[in-house]
Motif scaffolding. Structure first.
Motif, PDB file in Angstrom:
ATOM      1  N   MET A  72      -4.836 -19.444  -4.713  1.00 57.19           N
ATOM      2  CA  MET A  72      -5.138 -18.218  -4.027  1.00 57.19           C
ATOM      3  C   MET A  72      -3.947 -17.736  -3.193  1.00 57.19           C
ATOM      4  SD  MET A  72      -7.673 -16.270  -3.547  1.00 57.19           S
ATOM      5  CE  MET A  72      -8.406 -15.209  -2.493  1.00 57.19           C
ATOM      6  N   GLU A  73      -3.281 -18.699  -2.636  1.00 60.08           N
ATOM      7  CA  GLU A  73      -2.142 -18.371  -1.803  1.00 60.08           C
ATOM      8  C   GLU A  73      -1.033 -17.726  -2.647  1.00 60.08           C
ATOM      9  OE1 GLU A  73       0.772 -20.912   0.857  1.00 60.08           O
ATOM     10  OE2 GLU A  73      -1.318 -21.339   1.262  1.00 60.08           O
ATOM     11  N   ALA A  74      -0.887 -18.163  -3.858  1.00 66.66           N
ATOM     12  CA  ALA A  74       0.121 -17.617  -4.758  1.00 66.66           C
ATOM     13  C   ALA A  74      -0.195 -16.167  -5.121  1.00 66.66           C
ATOM     14  CB  ALA A  74       0.204 -18.456  -6.027  1.00 66.66           C
ATOM     15  N   VAL A  75      -1.487 -15.845  -5.272  1.00 68.00           N
ATOM     16  CA  VAL A  75      -1.901 -14.477  -5.592  1.00 68.00           C
ATOM     17  C   VAL A  75      -1.587 -13.564  -4.410  1.00 68.00           C
ATOM     18  CG1 VAL A  75      -3.878 -13.005  -6.096  1.00 68.00           C
ATOM     19  CG2 VAL A  75      -3.665 -15.224  -7.192  1.00 68.00           C
ATOM     20  N   VAL A  76      -1.884 -14.014  -3.194  1.00 70.97           N
ATOM     21  CA  VAL A  76      -1.615 -13.220  -1.986  1.00 70.97           C
ATOM     22  C   VAL A  76      -0.113 -13.000  -1.855  1.00 70.97           C
ATOM     23  CG1 VAL A  76      -1.751 -13.223   0.535  1.00 70.97           C
ATOM     24  CG2 VAL A  76      -3.702 -13.967  -0.804  1.00 70.97           C
ATOM     25  N   THR A  77       0.660 -14.025  -2.098  1.00 71.42           N
ATOM     26  CA  THR A  77       2.113 -13.911  -2.014  1.00 71.42           C
ATOM     27  C   THR A  77       2.614 -12.916  -3.054  1.00 71.42           C
ATOM     28  OG1 THR A  77       2.249 -16.218  -1.295  1.00 71.42           O
ATOM     29  CG2 THR A  77       4.266 -15.206  -2.088  1.00 71.42           C
ATOM     30  N   SER A  78       2.062 -12.968  -4.246  1.00 69.49           N
ATOM     31  CA  SER A  78       2.469 -12.044  -5.308  1.00 69.49           C
ATOM     32  C   SER A  78       2.103 -10.611  -4.958  1.00 69.49           C
ATOM     33  CB  SER A  78       1.796 -12.421  -6.626  1.00 69.49           C
ATOM     34  OG  SER A  78       2.240 -13.666  -7.078  1.00 69.49           O
ATOM     35  N   VAL A  79       0.895 -10.403  -4.405  1.00 70.22           N
ATOM     36  CA  VAL A  79       0.453  -9.057  -4.011  1.00 70.22           C
ATOM     37  C   VAL A  79       1.343  -8.527  -2.901  1.00 70.22           C
ATOM     38  CG1 VAL A  79      -1.428  -7.750  -2.947  1.00 70.22           C
ATOM     39  CG2 VAL A  79      -1.912  -9.349  -4.791  1.00 70.22           C
ATOM     40  N   VAL A  80       1.656  -9.357  -1.914  1.00 73.17           N
ATOM     41  CA  VAL A  80       2.533  -8.946  -0.804  1.00 73.17           C
ATOM     42  C   VAL A  80       3.912  -8.590  -1.344  1.00 73.17           C
ATOM     43  CG1 VAL A  80       3.712  -9.755   1.284  1.00 73.17           C
ATOM     44  CG2 VAL A  80       1.280 -10.199   0.991  1.00 73.17           C
ATOM     45  N   ALA A  81       4.408  -9.391  -2.290  1.00 71.89           N
ATOM     46  CA  ALA A  81       5.726  -9.121  -2.873  1.00 71.89           C
ATOM     47  C   ALA A  81       5.726  -7.796  -3.634  1.00 71.89           C
ATOM     48  CB  ALA A  81       6.123 -10.268  -3.795  1.00 71.89           C
ATOM     49  N   VAL A  82       4.685  -7.543  -4.409  1.00 68.25           N
ATOM     50  CA  VAL A  82       4.593  -6.292  -5.168  1.00 68.25           C
ATOM     51  C   VAL A  82       4.485  -5.110  -4.218  1.00 68.25           C
ATOM     52  CG1 VAL A  82       3.138  -4.960  -6.747  1.00 68.25           C
ATOM     53  CG2 VAL A  82       3.667  -7.350  -7.254  1.00 68.25           C
ATOM     54  N   VAL A  83       3.613  -5.216  -3.195  1.00 69.68           N
ATOM     55  CA  VAL A  83       3.448  -4.125  -2.218  1.00 69.68           C
ATOM     56  C   VAL A  83       4.759  -3.888  -1.480  1.00 69.68           C
ATOM     57  CG1 VAL A  83       2.268  -3.442  -0.085  1.00 69.68           C
ATOM     58  CG2 VAL A  83       0.956  -4.393  -1.984  1.00 69.68           C
ATOM     59  N   GLY A  84       5.441  -4.950  -1.106  1.00 66.94           N
ATOM     60  CA  GLY A  84       6.729  -4.819  -0.416  1.00 66.94           C
ATOM     61  C   GLY A  84       7.767  -4.146  -1.286  1.00 66.94           C
ATOM     62  N   THR A  85       7.795  -4.519  -2.545  1.00 60.05           N
ATOM     63  CA  THR A  85       8.740  -3.906  -3.487  1.00 60.05           C
ATOM     64  C   THR A  85       8.441  -2.431  -3.670  1.00 60.05           C
ATOM     65  OG1 THR A  85       8.988  -6.012  -4.651  1.00 60.05           O
ATOM     66  CG2 THR A  85       9.645  -4.014  -5.836  1.00 60.05           C
ATOM     67  N   LEU A  86       7.157  -2.097  -3.846  1.00 61.72           N
ATOM     68  CA  LEU A  86       6.772  -0.685  -4.002  1.00 61.72           C
ATOM     69  C   LEU A  86       7.080   0.114  -2.744  1.00 61.72           C
ATOM     70  CD1 LEU A  86       3.391  -0.998  -5.941  1.00 61.72           C
ATOM     71  CD2 LEU A  86       5.594  -0.203  -6.825  1.00 61.72           C
ATOM     72  N   LEU A  87       6.792  -0.463  -1.598  1.00 58.36           N
ATOM     73  CA  LEU A  87       7.070   0.220  -0.329  1.00 58.36           C
ATOM     74  C   LEU A  87       8.578   0.427  -0.168  1.00 58.36           C
ATOM     75  CD1 LEU A  87       5.794   1.367   2.225  1.00 58.36           C
ATOM     76  CD2 LEU A  87       6.039  -0.890   3.266  1.00 58.36           C
ATOM     77  N   GLY A  88       9.360  -0.597  -0.490  1.00 59.84           N
ATOM     78  CA  GLY A  88      10.820  -0.487  -0.405  1.00 59.84           C
ATOM     79  C   GLY A  88      11.351   0.570  -1.347  1.00 59.84           C
ATOM     80  N   ALA A  89      10.818   0.588  -2.573  1.00 55.67           N
ATOM     81  CA  ALA A  89      11.255   1.589  -3.549  1.00 55.67           C
ATOM     82  C   ALA A  89      10.888   2.997  -3.094  1.00 55.67           C
ATOM     83  CB  ALA A  89      10.636   1.292  -4.914  1.00 55.67           C
ATOM     84  N   GLY A  90       9.685   3.147  -2.533  1.00 63.78           N
ATOM     85  CA  GLY A  90       9.245   4.462  -2.040  1.00 63.78           C
ATOM     86  C   GLY A  90      10.118   4.954  -0.898  1.00 63.78           C
ATOM     87  N   ILE A  91      10.419   4.074   0.050  1.00 64.40           N
ATOM     88  CA  ILE A  91      11.257   4.457   1.195  1.00 64.40           C
ATOM     89  C   ILE A  91      12.669   4.793   0.727  1.00 64.40           C
ATOM     90  CG2 ILE A  91      12.331   3.574   3.291  1.00 64.40           C
ATOM     91  CD1 ILE A  91       9.680   2.077   3.823  1.00 64.40           C
ATOM     92  N   THR A  92      13.207   3.981  -0.195  1.00 65.97           N
ATOM     93  CA  THR A  92      14.545   4.247  -0.739  1.00 65.97           C
ATOM     94  C   THR A  92      14.578   5.599  -1.443  1.00 65.97           C
ATOM     95  OG1 THR A  92      14.950   1.881  -1.009  1.00 65.97           O
ATOM     96  CG2 THR A  92      16.319   3.377  -2.312  1.00 65.97           C
ATOM     97  N   HIS A  93      13.573   5.876  -2.251  1.00 70.40           N
ATOM     98  CA  HIS A  93      13.494   7.161  -2.952  1.00 70.40           C
ATOM     99  C   HIS A  93      13.450   8.322  -1.954  1.00 70.40           C
ATOM    100  CE1 HIS A  93      12.374  10.233  -5.821  1.00 70.40           C
ATOM    101  NE2 HIS A  93      11.323  10.527  -5.076  1.00 70.40           N
ATOM    102  N   PHE A  94      12.668   8.184  -0.905  1.00 68.74           N
ATOM    103  CA  PHE A  94      12.538   9.236   0.114  1.00 68.74           C
ATOM    104  C   PHE A  94      13.901   9.533   0.739  1.00 68.74           C
ATOM    105  CE2 PHE A  94      11.964  10.285   4.623  1.00 68.74           C
ATOM    106  CZ  PHE A  94      11.295  11.493   4.497  1.00 68.74           C
ATOM    107  N   PHE A  95      14.611   8.481   1.155  1.00 65.45           N
ATOM    108  CA  PHE A  95      15.898   8.694   1.816  1.00 65.45           C
ATOM    109  C   PHE A  95      16.973   9.193   0.836  1.00 65.45           C
ATOM    110  CE2 PHE A  95      14.107   5.837   5.135  1.00 65.45           C
ATOM    111  CZ  PHE A  95      14.197   6.741   6.179  1.00 65.45           C
TER     112      PHE A  95
END
Length: 156
Positions: free
Chosen positions: A1-24
């Motif tokens: 379960m911990e691995a799934v949470v880590t994977s979800v956090v990593a995906v959300v972080g990557t998407l958030l980073g990509a979105g912020i980078t695109h905005f700037f």
């Protein structure tokens, strides 16, 4: 379960980073395009204002030459269709340059200044007296210089 949470956090972080980078990056691209557009307009204004001043000087030169041809008794036979045609062509060129200067200007004062300047130079055609010609020549010469000074402050 911990691995799934880590994977979800990593995906959300990557998407958030990509979105912020695109905005700037988009903001920087828009700012870059705006600066390029402003510089291009600045260059077009410089070209248009220089062309207007130059064609006015040429129109003024032709009008003064023709005045001397018409009013100097020794040169009355020099008035020719070619000289009149040159006057018409330079007047047309002055009008065209005025319209171009007005098209690139967003300043009502510059637009009015171009109209008044062309009218004043055209008055050289109607002058009857040598003293009046001398005064109007000096005034229009100074008005053209004043125009260049006025617009130069707007394109710096």
């Amino acid at each position: 379960m911990e691995a799934v949470v880590t994977s979800v956090v990593a995906v959300v972080g990557t998407l958030l980073g990509a979105g912020i980078t695109h905005f700037f990056q988009r903001q920087e691209t828009e700012r870059s395009h705006a600066l390029a557009r402003d510089e291009k307009l600045r260059q077009e204004r410089i070209d248009a204002y220089c062309a207007f001043a130059g064609t006015l000087l040429d129109y003024r030169r032709v009008l003064v030459h023709r005045w001397f041809v018409l009013h100097d008794e020794d040169r009355c036979d020099e008035d020719s269709p070619e000289l009149r045609e040159e006057q018409y062509k330079t007047r047309y060129a002055a009008h065209e340059a005025m319209f171009r200067a007005q098209l690139v200007s967003d300043d009502a004062e510059v637009v009015q200044l171009t109209e008044r300047l062309l009218e004043d130079v055209t008055q050289l055609h109607w002058v009857d007296d040598r003293d009046e010609l001398t005064e109007l020549r000096a005034r229009t010469r100074q008005e053209i210089r004043d125009f260049v000074t006025a617009v130069s402050r707007r394109v710096r």
